[in-house]
Design an enzyme around this catalytic site. Sequence first.
Site, PDB file in Angstrom:
ATOM      1  N   ARG A 237       0.864  -1.178   0.000  1.00 62.26           N
ATOM      2  CA  ARG A 237       0.000   0.000   0.000  1.00 62.26           C
ATOM      3  C   ARG A 237       0.899   1.226   0.000  1.00 62.26           C
ATOM      4  NH1 ARG A 237      -3.490  -2.725  -1.563  1.00 62.26           N
ATOM      5  NH2 ARG A 237      -5.585  -3.067  -0.752  1.00 62.26           N
ATOM      6  N   GLU A 266      -3.059   7.776  -3.958  1.00 62.60           N
ATOM      7  CA  GLU A 266      -3.631   7.145  -5.148  1.00 62.60           C
ATOM      8  C   GLU A 266      -5.030   7.652  -5.473  1.00 62.60           C
ATOM      9  OE1 GLU A 266      -2.286   3.010  -4.760  1.00 62.60           O
ATOM     10  OE2 GLU A 266      -4.129   2.516  -5.809  1.00 62.60           O
ATOM     11  N   HIS A 284      -1.348   0.192  -9.844  1.00 61.60           N
ATOM     12  CA  HIS A 284      -1.974  -0.705  -8.857  1.00 61.60           C
ATOM     13  C   HIS A 284      -2.582  -1.930  -9.547  1.00 61.60           C
ATOM     14  CE1 HIS A 284      -3.811  -0.797  -4.564  1.00 61.60           C
ATOM     15  NE2 HIS A 284      -3.582  -2.022  -5.008  1.00 61.60           N
TER      16      HIS A 284
HETATM   17  C1  GLV Z   1      -4.885  -5.167  -3.981  1.00 65.59           C
HETATM   18  O1  GLV Z   1      -4.169  -4.247  -3.710  1.00 65.59           O
HETATM   19  C2  GLV Z   1      -5.643  -5.890  -3.020  1.00 65.59           C
HETATM   20  O2  GLV Z   1      -5.611  -5.541  -1.832  1.00 65.59           O
HETATM   21  O3  GLV Z   1      -6.314  -6.856  -3.407  1.00 65.59           O
END
Ligand code: GLV
Length: 318
Positions: A237, A266, A284
């Site tokens: 993250r 983000e 992402h």
């Molecule tokens: C992606 O970042 C997830 O948490 O599935």
Amino acid sequence: MAKNIFLSRLLPEAGMELLKQSEFNVDIHWDDDPLPPEVFRKRVRNVNGLICLLDDIINFELIDAAPQLEVISNTAVGFNNIDINYAKSKGIAVCNTPEILTQTTAELAWALLFAIARRIPESDTFMRNGKFTGWKPLLMLGGNIQGKTLGVIGAGRIGTAFALMSKGFNMRVLYSGKSNPVLDFELNAENVDLQILLRESDFVSLHVPFRDSNYHLIGKDELALMKQTAYLINTARGSVVDEMALITTLQEKRIAGAGLDVYEHEPALSPGLTELENVVLTPHTGSATIETRDTLAVMAVENCLNILRGKNCENRVV
Ligand code: GLV
């Protein structure tokens, strides 16, 4: 009376089909962009089940706007977008989609590692711009991977899968956090303090979930511990890293580079990030393969249906 489900965004077809075939009333936000909070609150007014994505902010206001809510099913393994304590206090189940994206996300972390260490995007741009005039001994020099030290911060499911993929590269593997018998046994890995990991690793890869205690886990001081030849990879993250501190560190070439799939604000990127040559950026897409996203969508829908049908759901986080 039939229960209502709200799906906050388009999912891959497999998940949508399953949802449409259910006995519940389904309302879908037929779009790819998140709903503004005030519209979102209106859409969940009569909803029993909410299937949402990792960038939908499910805070107390949203939860309070849905007095009939029984389940929040996140189409992601991470659930830092949801106020799970508030949901729990209201007796609302929260589910996620673990396991199925583990290998896929670990693969992207390796893709970023290779891409930054061997300067793949930079080389690609170079080629497309017609700059290749012949083999040169100093052209696009990168860093070796074979035999180097790999530092895994957070050896949970994804961190473990990522570390195990290093097997072909004869690497020394360090990891921080809880002891991990699989890594100890399979890789002779060493469980070390974060500071030792940062000092000794050539590649540092982040695999911790986001929670308050991990906010800026990697900040200015931590980056300063890394070798000047080392690379940072983040598929966890964004807020685990102090993005501005990372940008300064990269601008001053105090580490060799970074491969990032997640960002602190983000989808916005901190100023200066895209101007850097020593970063590789992906949007992402840790779990973004056709197979995994299909499975992910089905699992998120099944989680929601199971709870609304009063069945057991093994992916409940609260
Ligand atoms: C992606 O970042 C997830 O948490 O599935």
